[in-house]
Design an enzyme around this catalytic site. Structure first.
Site, PDB file in Angstrom:
ATOM      1  N   LYS A 120      -8.453  13.657   4.724  1.00 23.40           N
ATOM      2  CA  LYS A 120      -7.644  12.438   4.655  1.00 23.40           C
ATOM      3  C   LYS A 120      -6.633  12.504   5.791  1.00 23.40           C
ATOM      4  O   LYS A 120      -6.524  13.524   6.481  1.00 23.40           O
ATOM      5  CB  LYS A 120      -6.934  12.295   3.306  1.00 23.40           C
ATOM      6  CG  LYS A 120      -6.129  13.521   2.896  1.00 23.40           C
ATOM      7  CD  LYS A 120      -5.538  13.338   1.508  1.00 23.40           C
ATOM      8  CE  LYS A 120      -6.600  13.448   0.444  1.00 23.40           C
ATOM      9  NZ  LYS A 120      -6.591  12.355  -0.499  1.00 23.40           N
ATOM     10  N   ARG A 121      -5.912  11.431   5.973  1.00 22.36           N
ATOM     11  CA  ARG A 121      -4.856  11.423   6.979  1.00 22.36           C
ATOM     12  C   ARG A 121      -3.878  12.554   6.711  1.00 22.36           C
ATOM     13  O   ARG A 121      -3.549  12.844   5.567  1.00 22.36           O
ATOM     14  CB  ARG A 121      -4.151  10.064   6.917  1.00 22.36           C
ATOM     15  CG  ARG A 121      -3.050   9.840   7.910  1.00 22.36           C
ATOM     16  CD  ARG A 121      -2.663   8.353   7.915  1.00 22.36           C
ATOM     17  NE  ARG A 121      -2.335   7.868   6.595  1.00 22.36           N
ATOM     18  CZ  ARG A 121      -1.115   7.877   6.065  1.00 22.36           C
ATOM     19  NH1 ARG A 121      -0.098   8.360   6.771  1.00 22.36           N
ATOM     20  NH2 ARG A 121      -0.887   7.390   4.869  1.00 22.36           N
TER      21      ARG A 121
ATOM     22  N   LYS B 290     -14.694   8.026  -3.695  1.00 22.82           N
ATOM     23  CA  LYS B 290     -15.955   8.353  -3.010  1.00 22.82           C
ATOM     24  C   LYS B 290     -16.464   9.719  -3.456  1.00 22.82           C
ATOM     25  O   LYS B 290     -17.667   9.901  -3.694  1.00 22.82           O
ATOM     26  CB  LYS B 290     -15.744   8.310  -1.498  1.00 22.82           C
ATOM     27  CG  LYS B 290     -15.379   6.934  -0.966  1.00 22.82           C
ATOM     28  CD  LYS B 290     -14.794   7.012   0.441  1.00 22.82           C
ATOM     29  CE  LYS B 290     -14.156   5.691   0.825  1.00 22.82           C
ATOM     30  NZ  LYS B 290     -13.306   5.785   2.020  1.00 22.82           N
TER      31      LYS B 290
ATOM     32  N   LYS C 271       0.698  14.085   1.263  1.00 19.38           N
ATOM     33  CA  LYS C 271      -0.662  14.371   0.798  1.00 19.38           C
ATOM     34  C   LYS C 271      -0.868  15.865   0.548  1.00 19.38           C
ATOM     35  O   LYS C 271      -1.854  16.271  -0.031  1.00 19.38           O
ATOM     36  CB  LYS C 271      -1.679  13.832   1.797  1.00 19.38           C
ATOM     37  CG  LYS C 271      -1.659  12.295   1.870  1.00 19.38           C
ATOM     38  CD  LYS C 271      -2.634  11.762   2.888  1.00 19.38           C
ATOM     39  CE  LYS C 271      -2.556  10.241   3.018  1.00 19.38           C
ATOM     40  NZ  LYS C 271      -3.104   9.515   1.866  1.00 19.38           N
TER      41      LYS C 271
ATOM     42  N   THR D 154      -8.617   6.164  -1.874  1.00 20.36           N
ATOM     43  CA  THR D 154     -10.002   5.710  -2.051  1.00 20.36           C
ATOM     44  C   THR D 154     -10.970   6.868  -1.823  1.00 20.36           C
ATOM     45  O   THR D 154     -12.086   6.833  -2.313  1.00 20.36           O
ATOM     46  CB  THR D 154     -10.344   4.550  -1.098  1.00 20.36           C
ATOM     47  OG1 THR D 154     -10.009   4.917   0.244  1.00 20.36           O
ATOM     48  CG2 THR D 154      -9.588   3.301  -1.483  1.00 20.36           C
TER      49      THR D 154
ATOM     50  N   HIS E 195       0.799  -1.226   0.000  1.00 24.79           N
ATOM     51  CA  HIS E 195       0.000   0.000   0.000  1.00 24.79           C
ATOM     52  C   HIS E 195       0.828   1.271   0.000  1.00 24.79           C
ATOM     53  O   HIS E 195       0.267   2.357   0.168  1.00 24.79           O
ATOM     54  CB  HIS E 195      -0.936   0.026   1.216  1.00 24.79           C
ATOM     55  CG  HIS E 195      -2.126  -0.865   1.081  1.00 24.79           C
ATOM     56  ND1 HIS E 195      -3.284  -0.480   0.445  1.00 24.79           N
ATOM     57  CD2 HIS E 195      -2.341  -2.140   1.495  1.00 24.79           C
ATOM     58  CE1 HIS E 195      -4.165  -1.468   0.481  1.00 24.79           C
ATOM     59  NE2 HIS E 195      -3.618  -2.486   1.109  1.00 24.79           N
TER      60      HIS E 195
END
Length: 800
Positions: free
Chosen positions: A542-543, A654, A548, A650, A354
């Site tokens: 998100k985290r 969504k 990110k 993911t 991952h």
């Protein structure tokens, strides 16, 4: 069996009386929620028995999905939805004198995960069950799970998250199926008639108590199980010490066992934390493998065909110890030769990677294994020795040997262990799998190319579209003539036919506006914040991790803020930026970025120039249930990670399913989203993965800072202060390192945001793009991903 409202009422009342000794008039909301959960649990338990009996009769291969995280969220509405009893349940709750919304909302999120990894695992359990694949998930029954986030003076504070206070209604403890897990001690070995005899002694025993959670599939009677292991000591309190007044010491061994299942991801920046993490991983893996092999022997009487009837999927490297633990059982307990055991292991274990981030490819200190897991350490040494010999024989290159070794320089590399002992290694998006093949695991792929595969992630579209966005679900059913997309998600493609239907586009816009108002009211109740539902809802949830690039988003907001300061009368579309993220408790930089976001939010909120034009909101304690409220209301999805760093994502799927438009880089699954959407239906910007990799070799962020006055002014504000707080540490970090290329991508990002805002002003164009996103999102359903695992890796049949 189908349930009508009266039957559901009778069952709930019976649970209240028998389990809580009260009537519906006396029951609290919490007792009502638990009674409803128990009624559904009973339905699923009966279906589960039938499912297991059917699988046993047919001798099907079973899938065992091992993940240290399962971010289940709330289960009451989800299970009722999948079982087809959502309406009678709501009506029963109403007729018993309660508000259904209150009962659903009081259920805590089962926060047994940190982010996408755990949520993916939860989605896959749903699809495994819906596709009627016999399967079980396995993890730890964390007492506290992921922490509950509070924002105090703009900074993250972590609080315990006691999800089991109500969430334990879903758990079915099975102490009769407990397994013993052994730590420490010494190992004696001897050979007897060609067989290695192993004696492990003076070890500490921890009991693994299974707590099973039934998983309902959609429109099927098939039920699978999530088995969560709770850690307990088999020893009672030492009464002799207790009588002597040494109360803490008397219960020390029990406390040391209990702490294993206390909390998800204890801090590992010290030796004790590393030790506890390794204990957690071995505890859950050992209990799981013992349970699986015991059940197999009960049916078949031997382990020689274990690989024919079982497949074990490792979700990231956390469960990697399944490989030496299965070898231990096959060799030590079953008496198989090493070669027989290795053949079985390497034909039933598969590994999903991952991440490409080096820090997430776990490496444990050798001395931890020697002290905590002495027999596993011996087996690891043998695996590592044989693997290294293969590598040397293949390449004759010391550099490659060093890179591919399992044990090297005092460390044990879990990803290399998974590659050596697995039958398949898969990435989770086309780009990610390509990077694994040609970069991260290039040499291993050259040695065993057939082992490397790709299965792009998917999400449970029933939960993340129809369940959380009933208005959109209704429109889809009206336009396509049925709800067939719930089991055949590619049917969503029919929506493309309505791209030029202005009435449909107006309906789509009205649904989004209604969702925005609903979320605005929810945010007001939850956090006391007033949102303008007519502003662009521009969302990044998100985290919190530097790759990110929440910080890139912040830099752009500062740029907009400075523009408003320069020209208070400028024409500006109202713009609300919504953030939600948790930072790992020990990740100092991530926590500083959260503080910066909140400082910026406060400064903008206090500035009258920004009122009703620019707003920043950090949503406290982002979790699954918040996502279910926010995603249907979102119009812009920020997917802006450094190209080549995000494995898949993911959240992007969504948002796409709910009609939000992506501002993003060509990273992770964004690449495949782009393939189905084209340039015209998303807002792409920035370096590509290969360009980013090349730039890293010569990158000097200070040159960009010196050349670009706009960028320089934005960064200077970090240093001089945001809402009275200086962020010179972040300023210096960007100028000296900028590991994730924020400054390199900043101009392109600002331009992409500007294109997005301009398009937003053209409502027909925007709504058409939104419709195309929904229409082409079916490929990202978890059902498709699980079907690909079943065909390419597990080789098991599934319902088509």
């Amino acid at each position: 069996m189908t349930y009508n409202t009266q039957q559901m009422k009778d069952a709930i009342v019976a649970k209240l009386r028998l389990n809580y000794g009260c009537t519906q008039q006396q029951a609290s909301d919490g007792e009502m929620m638990k009674a409803c959960a128990m009624v559904l649990r009973d339905i699923m338990a009966e279906h589960g028995v039938q499912s297991r009996e059917k699988a046993a009769r047919e001798g099907k291969r079973k899938v065992h999905y091992l993940s240290l995280e399962f971010l289940m969220g709330r289960s009451l509405m989800k299970n009722a939805y999948n079982l087809g009893v959502i309406e009678p349940l709501k009506e029963a709750i109403q007729e018993l004198g309660f508000r259904p919304a209150d009962i659903f909302d009081i259920e805590p999120d089962a926060g047994l995960g940190n982010g996408g990894l755990g949520r993916l695992a939860a989605c896959y359990l749903d699809s495994l069950t819906t596709l009627e694949i016999p399967a079980s998930g396995y993890s730890i029954c964390y007492e506290l799970g992921i922490f509950r986030q509070r924002i105090v003076d703009g900074q993250q504070v972590e609080l315990p998250d006691d999800w089991k206070s109500l969430g334990d209604a879903w758990l079915m403890p099975k102490p009769q199926e407990a397994e013993e897990v052994h730590f420490g001690g010494t190992v004696r070995t001897r050979w007897d008639n060609g067989h290695l005899m192993v004696v492990h002694e003076d070890y500490q025993t921890v009991l693994a108590i299974p707590c099973d959670m039934a998983i309902a599939g959609f429109h099927t009677d098939h039920v699978n199980t999530l088995r969560l292991w709770d850690a307990k000591s088999p020893k009672p309190i030492d009464m002799q010490l207790f009588r002597q007044g040494e109360y803490l010491k008397a219960g020390e061994e029990r406390a040391m066992a209990d702490v294993i299942s206390k909390i998800l991801y204890p801090e590992d920046n010290h030796y004790e934390g590393k030790s506890l993490r390794l204990k957690q991983q071995y505890f859950f893996v050992s209990a799981t493998v013992q349970s699986i092999t015991r059940q197999h022997i009960e049916v078949y009487g031997t382990l020689t065909n274990f690989h024919e009837k079982n497949v074990i999927q490792i979700n990231d490297t956390h469960p990697a110890l399944v490989i030496p633990e299965l070898m231990r059982i096959l060799v030590d307990d079953a008496g198989l030769s090493w070669d027989e055991a290795w053949h079985i292991t390497t034909h039933c274990v598969a590994y999903t990677n991952h991440t490409v981030l080096a820090e997430a490819l776990e490496c444990w200190p050798q001395r931890l294994f020697e002290q905590l897991l002495p027999r596993v350490w011996q087996i690891l040494q043998e695996i590592a020795h044989r693997w290294q010999a293969r590598v040397e024989e293949t390449f004759h290159d010391p550099a490659k040997t060093a890179k591919m070794a399992i044990i090297w320089d005092g460390g044990v590399r879990m990803a290399n262990l998974c590659i050596a002992g697995g039958m398949a290694v898969n990435g989770v998006s086309a780009l990610h799998s390509d990077i694994l093949r040609h970069d991260v695991f290039r040499d291993a792929c050259a040695m065993e190319p057939e082992k490397f595969k790709n299965v792009t992630n998917g999400v449970d579209h029933r939960r993340w579209l129809s369940q959380i966005n009933p208005g959109l679900h209704g429109l889809i059913c009206d336009l396509t003539g049925s709800d067939g997309y719930l089991t055949e998600p590619l049917q969503l493609r029919r929506l493309d036919d309505f791209a030029d239907d202005s009435a449909v586009l107006q309906q789509l816009s009205a649904i989004k506006q209604s969702n925005k108002r609903t979320f605005a009211e929810w945010a007001r109740r939850q956090q006391g914040v007033k949102l303008n539902p007519h502003a662009i809802f521009d969302v990044q949830v998100k985290r919190l991790h530097e790759y990110k690039r929440q910080l890139l988003n912040v830099l752009h907001i500062i740029y907009l803020y400075q523009q408003l300061q320069d020209d208070p009368d400028m024409d500006m579309v109202p713009h609300t930026f919504l953030f939600g993220a948790k930072a790992a408790p020990g990740y100092a930089v991530a926590k500083r970025i959260i503080q910066l976001i909140n400082s910026l939010a406060c400064q903008i909120a206090r500035d009258p120039v920004c009122r009703d034009r620019l707003q920043v909101v950090f949503m406290e304690n982002y979790c699954v249930s918040m996502a279910e409220m926010l995603i249907p209301a979102s119009e812009v999805s920020q997917q802006i990670s450094t190209a080549g760093k995000e494995a898949s994502g993911t959240g992007n799927m969504k948002f796409m399913m709910n009609g939000a438009l992506t501002v993003g880089t060509l990273d992770g699954a964004n690449v495949e989203m782009h393939q189905v959407l084209g340039d015209e239906n998303m807002f792409l910007f920035g370096l590509h993965a290969d360009e980013a990799a090349r730039l890293q070799r010569t990158y000097n962020p200070r040159l960009l800072y010196e050349r670009d006055p706009m960028l320089r002014r934005v960064l200077e504000m970090l240093k001089t202060g945001v809402n009275g707080v200086s962020y010179e540490d972040i300023y210096q970090r960007l100028l000296q390192e900028d590991t994730y290329l924020l400054l390199a991508d900043f101009p392109a990002y600002c331009a992409a945001e500007q294109r997005m805002v301009q398009t937003y002003g053209q409502s027909d164009v925007w709504n058409r793009m939104s419709l195309h996103n929904i229409a082409r999102s079916g490929i990202f359903a978890a059902d498709r991903a699980v079907a690909e695992y079943a065909e390419q890796i597990w080789h098991v049949p599934y319902k088509k």
